[in-house]
Design an enzyme around this catalytic site. Structure first.
Site, PDB file in Angstrom:
ATOM      1  N   CYS A  35       0.833  -1.209   0.000  1.00 22.02           N
ATOM      2  CA  CYS A  35       0.000   0.000   0.000  1.00 22.02           C
ATOM      3  C   CYS A  35       0.870   1.263   0.000  1.00 22.02           C
ATOM      4  O   CYS A  35       1.845   1.351   0.738  1.00 22.02           O
ATOM      5  CB  CYS A  35      -0.906  -0.012   1.232  1.00 22.02           C
ATOM      6  SG  CYS A  35      -2.038   1.380   1.262  1.00 22.02           S
ATOM      7  N   CYS A  91     -19.451  -6.173   3.775  1.00 22.76           N
ATOM      8  CA  CYS A  91     -18.740  -4.937   4.113  1.00 22.76           C
ATOM      9  C   CYS A  91     -17.422  -4.943   3.351  1.00 22.76           C
ATOM     10  O   CYS A  91     -16.811  -5.997   3.189  1.00 22.76           O
ATOM     11  CB  CYS A  91     -18.486  -4.898   5.622  1.00 22.76           C
ATOM     12  SG  CYS A  91     -17.638  -3.404   6.172  1.00 22.76           S
ATOM     13  N   CYS A 133       0.443   0.249  10.297  1.00 24.95           N
ATOM     14  CA  CYS A 133      -0.010  -0.794   9.365  1.00 24.95           C
ATOM     15  C   CYS A 133       1.104  -1.604   8.702  1.00 24.95           C
ATOM     16  O   CYS A 133       1.985  -1.052   8.034  1.00 24.95           O
ATOM     17  CB  CYS A 133      -0.889  -0.163   8.280  1.00 24.95           C
ATOM     18  SG  CYS A 133      -1.645  -1.419   7.223  1.00 24.95           S
ATOM     19  N   ARG A 185     -17.829  -2.672  17.815  1.00 31.27           N
ATOM     20  CA  ARG A 185     -17.087  -3.901  17.495  1.00 31.27           C
ATOM     21  C   ARG A 185     -15.735  -3.926  18.178  1.00 31.27           C
ATOM     22  O   ARG A 185     -14.884  -3.071  17.926  1.00 31.27           O
ATOM     23  CB  ARG A 185     -16.919  -4.029  15.973  1.00 31.27           C
ATOM     24  CG  ARG A 185     -16.221  -5.316  15.556  1.00 31.27           C
ATOM     25  CD  ARG A 185     -16.362  -5.608  14.071  1.00 31.27           C
ATOM     26  NE  ARG A 185     -17.768  -5.558  13.696  1.00 31.27           N
ATOM     27  CZ  ARG A 185     -18.279  -4.723  12.792  1.00 31.27           C
ATOM     28  NH1 ARG A 185     -17.505  -3.895  12.145  1.00 31.27           N
ATOM     29  NH2 ARG A 185     -19.566  -4.733  12.530  1.00 31.27           N
ATOM     30  N   CYS A 245       0.369   4.865   6.910  1.00 32.08           N
ATOM     31  CA  CYS A 245      -0.251   4.694   8.223  1.00 32.08           C
ATOM     32  C   CYS A 245       0.741   3.986   9.168  1.00 32.08           C
ATOM     33  O   CYS A 245       1.167   2.851   8.895  1.00 32.08           O
ATOM     34  CB  CYS A 245      -1.529   3.874   8.091  1.00 32.08           C
ATOM     35  SG  CYS A 245      -2.619   4.508   6.797  1.00 32.08           S
ATOM     36  N   CYS A 299     -19.218   2.154   8.611  1.00 34.03           N
ATOM     37  CA  CYS A 299     -18.511   1.479   9.694  1.00 34.03           C
ATOM     38  C   CYS A 299     -17.254   2.295   9.936  1.00 34.03           C
ATOM     39  O   CYS A 299     -16.391   2.368   9.058  1.00 34.03           O
ATOM     40  CB  CYS A 299     -18.178   0.043   9.271  1.00 34.03           C
ATOM     41  SG  CYS A 299     -17.041  -0.779  10.415  1.00 34.03           S
ATOM     42  N   CYS A 323     -16.377  -9.175   5.846  1.00 32.30           N
ATOM     43  CA  CYS A 323     -15.726  -7.891   5.564  1.00 32.30           C
ATOM     44  C   CYS A 323     -14.464  -8.111   4.741  1.00 32.30           C
ATOM     45  O   CYS A 323     -13.584  -8.864   5.154  1.00 32.30           O
ATOM     46  CB  CYS A 323     -15.334  -7.204   6.863  1.00 32.30           C
ATOM     47  SG  CYS A 323     -16.661  -7.114   8.057  1.00 32.30           S
TER      48      CYS A 323
HETATM   49  N1  SAM Z   1      -6.637   0.395   3.219  1.00 27.65           N
HETATM   50  C1  SAM Z   1      -7.903   0.597   3.759  1.00 27.65           C
HETATM   51  C2  SAM Z   1      -7.990   1.800   4.641  1.00 27.65           C
HETATM   52  O1  SAM Z   1      -7.023   2.128   5.335  1.00 27.65           O
HETATM   53  O2  SAM Z   1      -9.049   2.431   4.670  1.00 27.65           O
HETATM   54  C3  SAM Z   1      -8.484  -0.595   4.466  1.00 27.65           C
HETATM   55  C4  SAM Z   1      -7.718  -1.510   5.353  1.00 27.65           C
HETATM   56  S1  SAM Z   1      -7.082  -0.853   6.866  1.00 27.65           S
HETATM   57  C5  SAM Z   1      -5.991  -2.180   7.293  1.00 27.65           C
HETATM   58  C6  SAM Z   1      -8.428  -0.847   8.026  1.00 27.65           C
HETATM   59  C7  SAM Z   1      -8.157  -0.416   9.445  1.00 27.65           C
HETATM   60  O3  SAM Z   1      -7.491  -1.426  10.173  1.00 27.65           O
HETATM   61  C8  SAM Z   1      -7.305   0.811   9.684  1.00 27.65           C
HETATM   62  O4  SAM Z   1      -7.991   1.996   9.486  1.00 27.65           O
HETATM   63  C9  SAM Z   1      -6.927   0.635  11.140  1.00 27.65           C
HETATM   64  O5  SAM Z   1      -7.870   1.259  11.992  1.00 27.65           O
HETATM   65  C10 SAM Z   1      -6.951  -0.877  11.344  1.00 27.65           C
HETATM   66  N2  SAM Z   1      -5.589  -1.405  11.561  1.00 27.65           N
HETATM   67  C11 SAM Z   1      -4.649  -1.602  10.626  1.00 27.65           C
HETATM   68  N3  SAM Z   1      -3.502  -2.077  11.178  1.00 27.65           N
HETATM   69  C12 SAM Z   1      -3.731  -2.169  12.513  1.00 27.65           C
HETATM   70  C13 SAM Z   1      -2.942  -2.580  13.627  1.00 27.65           C
HETATM   71  N4  SAM Z   1      -1.682  -2.950  13.479  1.00 27.65           N
HETATM   72  N5  SAM Z   1      -3.503  -2.558  14.847  1.00 27.65           N
HETATM   73  C14 SAM Z   1      -4.796  -2.162  15.005  1.00 27.65           C
HETATM   74  N6  SAM Z   1      -5.584  -1.754  13.994  1.00 27.65           N
HETATM   75  C15 SAM Z   1      -5.068  -1.753  12.764  1.00 27.65           C
HETATM   76 FE1  SF4 Z   2      -2.804   1.207   3.417  1.00 26.14          FE
HETATM   77 FE2  SF4 Z   2      -2.724   0.047   5.794  1.00 26.14          FE
HETATM   78 FE3  SF4 Z   2      -3.133   2.653   5.613  1.00 26.14          FE
HETATM   79 FE4  SF4 Z   2      -5.067   0.956   4.812  1.00 26.14          FE
HETATM   80  S1  SF4 Z   2      -4.293   1.209   6.885  1.00 26.14           S
HETATM   81  S2  SF4 Z   2      -4.338   2.803   3.750  1.00 26.14           S
HETATM   82  S3  SF4 Z   2      -3.804  -0.709   4.014  1.00 26.14           S
HETATM   83  S4  SF4 Z   2      -1.275   1.574   4.975  1.00 26.14           S
END
Ligand code: SAM
Ligand code: SF4
Ligand code: DTB
Length: 341
Positions: free
Chosen positions: A60, A136, A67, A268, A64, A196, A104
């Site tokens: 990606c 979802c 992530c 959730r 973030c 959500c 989801c």
């Molecule tokens: N890429 C898309 C986005 O960011 O909208 C969808 C997938 S993203 C992995 C969905 C959510 O997962 C993130 O917004 C975050 O809140 C949660 N998430 C991701 N990595 C995480 C982690 N290591 N611990 C807790 N929550 C996490």
């Molecule tokens: Fe990409 Fe992870 Fe951020 Fe979703 S949460 S936009 S998968 S870096």
């Protein structure tokens, strides 16, 4: 305390100071208050099981900080192409058999892709919908047209988190703005899809940041249909890898405050359950959490074993909420329970 049925126009409006006051209540009082709201608006003895599948993993472009799927962090997960729809629908069918009522699908994209990829996602949504499950997806940013197409395909809900407060946001994510997030949420809402939307605790944010995020969610024109409360899963290679674990009471406080602010939402209990005791999870349920991610994997990290989860619900005398029930409960307050464990 007002525990009547709220319409968007008559719902309670809170200030940050009031939210903070709620969050900081003695835990016994906080949980009692949340449970009272919960009993007015939700089935007190039912938990929805939602299964996650990463349909497009890794690589990606966003940054973030939490992530493992960001291509900008060292040692993240390998990038994989968008999954084949038959494999996805096979997983959805197995999830349904195991007791999940919501499926989801997550894609590690900055924004939902066009062309064949989007057509394929639409077919996945249709397939999940045709299985009688709530569908979802979380595909990153979404424009109005894409939102409409997803709605037509039968999408129940779109997950797009605020993650934290506007103030703390920039120290976690720099490649996508808070306002862009709010805009995607608006496109989803306008298309008639349930939102959500939730966040993560344990990233180094203050309690005020947590309360501010919940307040923003509760004040949305249409408050979210579901609110995922994630505890950070620290993953090696990500900038937040060394964050200390949160105290589970913090998670209980988040669930309770979310429940009080958003009486009709599904709250959730999401990422981070693998590090929680059964007792801590039960406290979260008492505090108003009524949905969990069910299945051995979240997107890329571990989740509790399904057997352990079913045992927990059985021991607690909780039941699972069926898909249609969830929609009925959300739309007109009718509650029917179907699935027994
Ligand atoms: N890429 C898309 C986005 O960011 O909208 C969808 C997938 S993203 C992995 C969905 C959510 O997962 C993130 O917004 C975050 O809140 C949660 N998430 C991701 N990595 C995480 C982690 N290591 N611990 C807790 N929550 C996490
Ligand atoms: Fe990409 Fe992870 Fe951020 Fe979703 S949460 S936009 S998968 S870096
Ligand atoms: C949400 O708020 N939590 C889920 C879901 N929405 C998509 C994802 C949690 C991901 C945890 C890290 C991982 O497994 O990659």
């Amino acid at each position: 305390m007002d525990t009547g049925v709220y319409t968007p126009s008559e719902r309670q409006v809170f200030t940050l100071a009031q939210v903070r006051e709620i969050y900081d209540l003695p835990l016994t009082q906080l949980v009692f208050r949340a449970q009272s709201v919960h009993r007015e608006h939700q089935q007190p003895d039912a938990v929805q099981l939602c299964t996650l599948l990463s349909i497009k993993t890794g690589g990606c472009p966003e940054d973030c900080g939490y992530c493992p799927q960001s291509a900008r962090h060292e040692g993240g997960v390998e990038a994989e192409p968008l999954m084949d729809e038959r494999a996805v629908l096979g997983a959805a069918r197995r999830a349904k058999q195991a007791g999940a009522t919501r499926f989801c699908m997550g894609a590690a994209w900055r924004n939902a892709k066009g062309g064949e990829a989007f057509e394929r996602v639409l077919r996945m949504v249709r397939g999940v919908h045709d299985l009688g499950m709530e569908a979802c997806v979380t595909l990153g940013m979404l424009n109005e047209e894409q939102a409409k197409a997803l709605k037509e395909a039968g999408l129940t809900s779109y997950n797009h988190n605020l993650d934290t407060s506007r103030e703390f946001y920039d120290s976690i994510i720099t490649t996508r703005s808070y306002d862009e997030r709010l805009q995607t949420i608006e496109h989803v809402s306008r298309a008639g899809i349930s939102v959500c939307c939730g966040g993560i605790i344990g990233m180094g944010e203050s309690v005020d940041d947590r309360c501010a995020m919940l307040l923003t969610l509760a004040n949305l024109e249409t408050p979210p249909e579901s609110v995922p409360v994630n505890a950070l899963v620290p993953v090696e290679g990500t900038p937040l890898a060394d964050r200390p674990a949160i105290d589970p009471f913090e998670l209980v406080r988040m669930c309770a405050t979310a429940r009080i602010l958003m009486p009709r939402a599904r709250v959730r209990l999401s990422a981070g359950r693998s590090s929680l005791s059964r007792e801590a999870q039960m406290l979260c349920f008492l505090a108003g959490a009524n949905s969990i991610f069910f299945g051995e994997k979240l997107l890329t990290t571990a989740n509790p074993d399904t057997d352990a989860d079913l045992q927990l619900l059985r021991d607690a005398g909780l039941r699972t909420l069926a898909a249609q029930d969830a929609q009925d409960a959300h739309h007109d307050g009718h509650h029917h329970l179907a699935v027994t464990l």
